[in-house]
Design a protein around this motif. Structure first.
Motif, PDB file in Angstrom:
ATOM      1  N   ALA A 272      31.095  -1.993 -21.298  1.00 36.14           N
ATOM      2  CA  ALA A 272      30.163  -0.896 -21.565  1.00 36.14           C
ATOM      3  C   ALA A 272      28.924  -1.449 -22.255  1.00 36.14           C
ATOM      4  O   ALA A 272      29.024  -2.310 -23.129  1.00 36.14           O
ATOM      5  CB  ALA A 272      30.823   0.166 -22.429  1.00 36.14           C
ATOM      6  N   PRO A 273      27.734  -0.975 -21.890  1.00 36.84           N
ATOM      7  CA  PRO A 273      26.500  -1.525 -22.461  1.00 36.84           C
ATOM      8  C   PRO A 273      26.219  -0.998 -23.863  1.00 36.84           C
ATOM      9  O   PRO A 273      26.365   0.187 -24.137  1.00 36.84           O
ATOM     10  CB  PRO A 273      25.426  -1.063 -21.482  1.00 36.84           C
ATOM     11  N   LYS A 274      25.793  -1.898 -24.715  1.00 32.63           N
ATOM     12  CA  LYS A 274      25.307  -1.524 -26.045  1.00 32.63           C
ATOM     13  C   LYS A 274      23.832  -1.146 -25.963  1.00 32.63           C
ATOM     14  O   LYS A 274      23.372  -0.224 -26.653  1.00 32.63           O
ATOM     15  CB  LYS A 274      25.498  -2.703 -27.002  1.00 32.63           C
ATOM     16  N   SER A 275      23.099  -1.852 -25.120  1.00 33.78           N
ATOM     17  CA  SER A 275      21.685  -1.530 -24.890  1.00 33.78           C
ATOM     18  C   SER A 275      21.291  -2.014 -23.505  1.00 33.78           C
ATOM     19  O   SER A 275      21.885  -2.944 -22.953  1.00 33.78           O
ATOM     20  CB  SER A 275      20.791  -2.173 -25.954  1.00 33.78           C
ATOM     21  N   ILE A 276      20.272  -1.349 -22.949  1.00 35.43           N
ATOM     22  CA  ILE A 276      19.676  -1.755 -21.678  1.00 35.43           C
ATOM     23  C   ILE A 276      18.165  -1.662 -21.831  1.00 35.43           C
ATOM     24  O   ILE A 276      17.644  -0.660 -22.331  1.00 35.43           O
ATOM     25  CB  ILE A 276      20.138  -0.864 -20.512  1.00 35.43           C
ATOM     26  N   THR A 277      17.461  -2.692 -21.397  1.00 35.38           N
ATOM     27  CA  THR A 277      16.001  -2.675 -21.401  1.00 35.38           C
ATOM     28  C   THR A 277      15.504  -2.978 -19.995  1.00 35.38           C
ATOM     29  O   THR A 277      15.858  -4.008 -19.419  1.00 35.38           O
ATOM     30  CB  THR A 277      15.423  -3.704 -22.387  1.00 35.38           C
ATOM     31  N   LEU A 278      14.705  -2.071 -19.444  1.00 33.29           N
ATOM     32  CA  LEU A 278      14.132  -2.242 -18.119  1.00 33.29           C
ATOM     33  C   LEU A 278      12.632  -2.469 -18.237  1.00 33.29           C
ATOM     34  O   LEU A 278      11.916  -1.661 -18.826  1.00 33.29           O
ATOM     35  CB  LEU A 278      14.396  -1.003 -17.259  1.00 33.29           C
ATOM     36  N   ILE A 279      12.158  -3.588 -17.711  1.00 38.80           N
ATOM     37  CA  ILE A 279      10.730  -3.852 -17.591  1.00 38.80           C
ATOM     38  C   ILE A 279      10.337  -3.526 -16.146  1.00 38.80           C
ATOM     39  O   ILE A 279      10.967  -4.016 -15.207  1.00 38.80           O
ATOM     40  CB  ILE A 279      10.382  -5.320 -17.901  1.00 38.80           C
ATOM     41  N   ASN A 296      24.917   5.433 -27.893  1.00 38.44           N
ATOM     42  CA  ASN A 296      25.904   5.918 -28.837  1.00 38.44           C
ATOM     43  C   ASN A 296      27.263   5.351 -28.426  1.00 38.44           C
ATOM     44  O   ASN A 296      27.726   5.587 -27.303  1.00 38.44           O
ATOM     45  CB  ASN A 296      25.936   7.443 -28.844  1.00 38.44           C
ATOM     46  N   GLU A 297      27.871   4.574 -29.312  1.00 31.97           N
ATOM     47  CA  GLU A 297      29.077   3.822 -28.955  1.00 31.97           C
ATOM     48  C   GLU A 297      30.195   4.707 -28.421  1.00 31.97           C
ATOM     49  O   GLU A 297      30.761   4.444 -27.353  1.00 31.97           O
ATOM     50  CB  GLU A 297      29.557   3.034 -30.184  1.00 31.97           C
ATOM     51  N   LYS A 298      30.537   5.749 -29.155  1.00 30.26           N
ATOM     52  CA  LYS A 298      31.653   6.609 -28.742  1.00 30.26           C
ATOM     53  C   LYS A 298      31.334   7.315 -27.424  1.00 30.26           C
ATOM     54  O   LYS A 298      32.186   7.414 -26.536  1.00 30.26           O
ATOM     55  CB  LYS A 298      31.978   7.620 -29.833  1.00 30.26           C
ATOM     56  N   GLU A 299      30.093   7.793 -27.295  1.00 27.16           N
ATOM     57  CA  GLU A 299      29.729   8.536 -26.085  1.00 27.16           C
ATOM     58  C   GLU A 299      29.826   7.663 -24.842  1.00 27.16           C
ATOM     59  O   GLU A 299      30.438   8.047 -23.846  1.00 27.16           O
ATOM     60  CB  GLU A 299      28.317   9.097 -26.224  1.00 27.16           C
ATOM     61  N   GLU A 333      32.087   8.741  -7.393  1.00 30.69           N
ATOM     62  CA  GLU A 333      32.076   9.636  -6.239  1.00 30.69           C
ATOM     63  C   GLU A 333      32.678  11.001  -6.530  1.00 30.69           C
ATOM     64  O   GLU A 333      32.512  11.948  -5.745  1.00 30.69           O
ATOM     65  CB  GLU A 333      32.830   8.992  -5.072  1.00 30.69           C
ATOM     66  N   HIS A 334      33.356  11.126  -7.681  1.00 28.82           N
ATOM     67  CA  HIS A 334      34.019  12.387  -8.009  1.00 28.82           C
ATOM     68  C   HIS A 334      33.385  13.143  -9.171  1.00 28.82           C
ATOM     69  O   HIS A 334      33.506  14.369  -9.246  1.00 28.82           O
ATOM     70  CB  HIS A 334      35.492  12.129  -8.346  1.00 28.82           C
ATOM     71  N   ASP A 335      32.738  12.451 -10.073  1.00 29.53           N
ATOM     72  CA  ASP A 335      32.329  13.093 -11.311  1.00 29.53           C
ATOM     73  C   ASP A 335      31.027  12.486 -11.818  1.00 29.53           C
ATOM     74  O   ASP A 335      30.649  11.377 -11.427  1.00 29.53           O
ATOM     75  CB  ASP A 335      33.435  12.912 -12.371  1.00 29.53           C
ATOM     76  N   SER A 336      30.326  13.217 -12.684  1.00 32.75           N
ATOM     77  CA  SER A 336      29.123  12.695 -13.328  1.00 32.75           C
ATOM     78  C   SER A 336      29.090  13.171 -14.775  1.00 32.75           C
ATOM     79  O   SER A 336      29.536  14.283 -15.083  1.00 32.75           O
ATOM     80  CB  SER A 336      27.859  13.129 -12.586  1.00 32.75           C
ATOM     81  N   ILE A 337      28.571  12.320 -15.646  1.00 29.21           N
ATOM     82  CA  ILE A 337      28.534  12.614 -17.077  1.00 29.21           C
ATOM     83  C   ILE A 337      27.131  12.315 -17.593  1.00 29.21           C
ATOM     84  O   ILE A 337      26.637  11.188 -17.447  1.00 29.21           O
ATOM     85  CB  ILE A 337      29.568  11.758 -17.840  1.00 29.21           C
ATOM     86  N   LYS A 338      26.488  13.302 -18.196  1.00 24.35           N
ATOM     87  CA  LYS A 338      25.179  13.067 -18.796  1.00 24.35           C
ATOM     88  C   LYS A 338      25.332  12.291 -20.101  1.00 24.35           C
ATOM     89  O   LYS A 338      26.193  12.608 -20.913  1.00 24.35           O
ATOM     90  CB  LYS A 338      24.473  14.397 -19.061  1.00 24.35           C
ATOM     91  N   ILE A 339      24.497  11.291 -20.291  1.00 23.90           N
ATOM     92  CA  ILE A 339      24.475  10.517 -21.530  1.00 23.90           C
ATOM     93  C   ILE A 339      23.276  11.017 -22.340  1.00 23.90           C
ATOM     94  O   ILE A 339      22.124  10.855 -21.925  1.00 23.90           O
ATOM     95  CB  ILE A 339      24.348   9.003 -21.234  1.00 23.90           C
ATOM     96  N   VAL A 340      23.541  11.627 -23.470  1.00 23.27           N
ATOM     97  CA  VAL A 340      22.469  12.327 -24.185  1.00 23.27           C
ATOM     98  C   VAL A 340      22.172  11.766 -25.569  1.00 23.27           C
ATOM     99  O   VAL A 340      21.148  12.115 -26.171  1.00 23.27           O
ATOM    100  CB  VAL A 340      22.801  13.838 -24.310  1.00 23.27           C
ATOM    101  N   SER A 341      23.044  10.908 -26.093  1.00 24.11           N
ATOM    102  CA  SER A 341      22.900  10.501 -27.495  1.00 24.11           C
ATOM    103  C   SER A 341      22.273   9.135 -27.700  1.00 24.11           C
ATOM    104  O   SER A 341      22.042   8.723 -28.830  1.00 24.11           O
ATOM    105  CB  SER A 341      24.277  10.537 -28.187  1.00 24.11           C
TER     106      SER A 341
END
Length: 352
Positions: A272-279, A296-299, A333-341
Motif C-alpha cells: 500500500a502506498p504511503k505517498s504518490i507524487t505525479l509530475i 491516511n494509513e488506516k484508510e 472489477e466488483h467494487d470501488s472505494i473513494k479515498i478522501v483522507s
C-alpha cells in the motif's frame, strides 16, 4: 568413416566450447564486485539501540556496534552513515544483529542467510535514473529493526528502494557484567527513560502523536509488507501527459517510473502506498505536480484489504480541468472505494 569421425569430433568440440562459456560466465559472476555500504533503519516511535551486528560478504564484513547509538529516523528511512575504505566488494550472503528495543525494554538477536543471488542481480541490473536517463545502481543496504524482533533488509539507491528479505530475531538476555565495555551504558538505570525523553531523538510531534494515539501496534511493520496487484490510472486535464510517477510505500520500498513504463502501466505486486507524487506536463508544456503526501494509513490499507490481493486493483487519480483539485478512487472489477483522507497537494509551473 572419416565423415563420421569428423562429425563426432565437431560435436565434442561444441560441447567443450559451450561448457567453457558456461564456466566463464559463472567465473565472471563469482568475480563480480559492487560498491555498497550499510545503515540501520527503525521506526520513529520505536527507537532501537545498536549493540552488535554485521553484513557479511566473502571478502568484506560491514560491522555495527555501539557507535551507531540510537536509531529511529523512520521505517525505511536512512539512519547513520559511516564511511568505509573499500569500493568494490562481493554481494553479501549473511547478516547478524543484536539490538535493544528501548520501548519494549528488551534485546533481540539473530543471524540469517541473505539471498546473495537476488542482491547481486539487483546490484548488477540497477535501474534507470529519471533525471539523467542513465543507469543508476543500488549502493546501500538498510537493515530495518522493528518491534517484536522483525528485521527487514532493503537495497537503496536514488529513487528506488527494494526489499530483499525479512527475518525474525529472538529475545535474548544480556547482563551488564557480560556486555563489552563500550556497551555497558545501555544497562544504566536512567538510560532508557533519558533517551525516550530526549527531544532530539523523540521529536515533539512524535511524542504528541504517541500521547494522543498511543504507540503503533508492534506488528504493523509486518502488516505493511502485505502486497496487492495494482497500478495507477491517471486522468489529467485535456492535453496533459504523465512524465514521472514516484511511489513511496508503507513497507519502506520506493520506486520511480517514467517513459515507457508509464505507457505500459502494468499491474505489479506492490505494498500500500504511503505517498504518490505525479509530475505531468500540460498541453502548453508546463510542468505540474499532484501529490498525496501522505495517505491516511488506516484508510488506504483498509481499502486495499477490502478489495483483497487476488484481484487486479486500479488506483484512479483524476485531476480536474482547472488543475485545482484531484480525486482518488480505489477499484477492482466488483467494487470501488473513494479515498478522501489523504493530503493532496497540487503545484503548477514547476521550474525543475
Amino acid at each position: 568413416m572419416n565423415l563420421h569421425r569428423n562429425i563426432c569430433f565437431l560435436f565434442v568440440l561444441l560441447l567443450i566450447t559451450v561448457a567453457g562459456c558456461k564456466n566463464k560466465g559463472k567465473a565472471q559472476k563469482m568475480n563480480e564486485k559492487f560498491n555498497w555500504t550499510g545503515t540501520v533503519s527503525a521506526p520513529e516511535e520505536y527507537p532501537m539501540e545498536v549493540y552488535d551486528g554485521a553484513i557479511i560478504a566473502d571478502d568484506f564484513t560491514f560491522r555495527f556496534d555501539e557507535m551507531w547509538g540510537t536509531q529511529n529516523t523512520g521505517w525505511g528511512e536512512t539512519g547513520g552513515v559511516f564511511s568505509i575504505d573499500r569500493e568494490q566488494m562481493d554481494a553479501p550472503d549473511s547478516l547478524k544483529f543484536t539490538w535493544m528495543s528501548l520501548v519494549e525494554k528488551k534485546f533481540y538477536t539473530g543471524s540469517w542467510k541473505l539471498d546473495k543471488d537476488k542482491i547481486a542481480k539487483l546490484f548488477r541490473e540497477g535501474y534507470v535514473n529519471d533525471l539523467t536517463h542513465q543507469k543508476g545502481t543500488y549502493n546501500m543496504i538498510k537493515v530495518g529493526l522493528a518491534p517484536k524482533g522483525l528485521v527487514v533488509v532493503w537495497l537503496s539507491g536514488v529513487g528506488f528502494q527494494t526489499e530483499v528479505g525479512s527475518y525474525q530475531a529472538v529475545d535474548t538476555v544480556i547482563k551488564k557484567e557480560d556486555a563489552y565495555e563500550n556497551a555497558k551504558y545501555m544497562f544504566d538505570d536512567d538510560f532508557i527513560p533519558r533517551i525516550l525523553a530526549d527531544k532530539n531523538i523523540m521529536k515533539p510531534e512524535i511524542k504528541a502523536k504517541i500521547a494522543s494515539q498511543g504507540y503503533p501496534e508492534p506488528n504493523v511493520y509486518q502488516v505493511y509488507r502485505e502486497r496487492f496487484n495494482w497500478r495507477p490510472e491517471i486522468h489529467l486535464p485535456k492535453g496533459g501527459k504523465e512524465a514521472v510517477l514516484v511511489y513511496q510505500y508503507f513497507n519502506g520500498e520506493i520506486e520511480t517510473r517514467f517513459g515507457d513504463e508509464l505507457v505500459e502501466n502494468q499491474y505489479m505486486s506492490r505494498a500500500a502506498p504511503k505517498s504518490i507524487t505525479l509530475i505531468w506536463k500540460d498541453k502548453a508544456g508546463n510542468k505540474n505536480a499532484v501529490g498525496v503526501e501522505p495517505f491516511n494509513e488506516k484508510e488506504i490499507i483498509n481499502a486495499f484489504k477490502q478489495l483483497g490481493n487476488t484481484s487486479k486493483i486500479d488506483m484512479v487519480i483524476t485531476v480536474n480541468e482547472s488543475n485545482s483539485a484531484a480525486a482518488i478512487v480505489l477499484k477492482d472489477e466488483h467494487d470501488s472505494i473513494k479515498i478522501v483522507s489523504g493530503k493532496i497537494e497540487i503545484s503548477e509551473n514547476l521550474t525543475n
